[in-house]
Design a protein around this motif. Sequence first.
Motif, PDB file in Angstrom:
ATOM      1  N   CYS A  78       0.571  -1.243   0.232  1.00  0.00           N
ATOM      2  CA  CYS A  78      -0.251   0.038  -0.224  1.00  0.00           C
ATOM      3  C   CYS A  78       1.204   1.216   0.149  1.00  0.00           C
ATOM      4  CB  CYS A  78      -0.507   0.268   1.338  1.00  0.00           C
ATOM      5  SG  CYS A  78      -1.729   1.580   1.456  1.00  0.00           S
ATOM      6  N   CYS A  81       0.126   3.004   3.670  1.00  0.00           N
ATOM      7  CA  CYS A  81       0.192   2.800   4.747  1.00  0.00           C
ATOM      8  C   CYS A  81       1.602   1.632   4.678  1.00  0.00           C
ATOM      9  CB  CYS A  81      -0.307   2.115   5.457  1.00  0.00           C
ATOM     10  SG  CYS A  81      -1.219   1.020   4.735  1.00  0.00           S
ATOM     11  N   CYS A  99      -4.594  -0.473  -0.456  1.00  0.00           N
ATOM     12  CA  CYS A  99      -5.030  -1.620   0.935  1.00  0.00           C
ATOM     13  C   CYS A  99      -7.037  -0.289   0.369  1.00  0.00           C
ATOM     14  CB  CYS A  99      -4.583  -1.864   2.014  1.00  0.00           C
ATOM     15  SG  CYS A  99      -4.712  -0.119   2.967  1.00  0.00           S
TER      16      CYS A  99
HETATM   17 ZN   LIG Z   1      -2.898   1.316   3.806  1.00  0.00          ZN
END
Ligand SMILES: [Zn+2]
Length: 107
Positions: A78, A81, A99
């Motif tokens: 991702c 994150c 994500c």
């Molecule tokens: Zn993420």
Amino acid sequence: MEAPLEPADRDRLRRLLLAKGAELNDQLTRLLDGKEVALETLVGGGDPGETPAERVRRFLDLIDARLGEIRAGTYGRCATCGERLGLARLEQMPWADRCAACAANPK
Ligand SMILES: [Zn+2]
């Protein structure tokens, strides 16, 4: 926490990306020839005021970026994150760069 991608899975996702890229190139050619193209298959959202050809190009850029990540060995994380993207999500959307949680809540 998702498991790392197996090399065989990564190869399969790479082929999916290449196939989608070829399809998009074909759509872009048709658009530039002034033909109708079914755009509902394209990546969601779409910036306001974006032409269909711009939208196809944006999608192609996403695909190229993911193929570059596969070559660099950084594919499947991702961008927001840093968590690994699950295989299920990548199989559905191999061009995903976020994500599901981050995609639903863009920062
Ligand atoms: Zn993420």
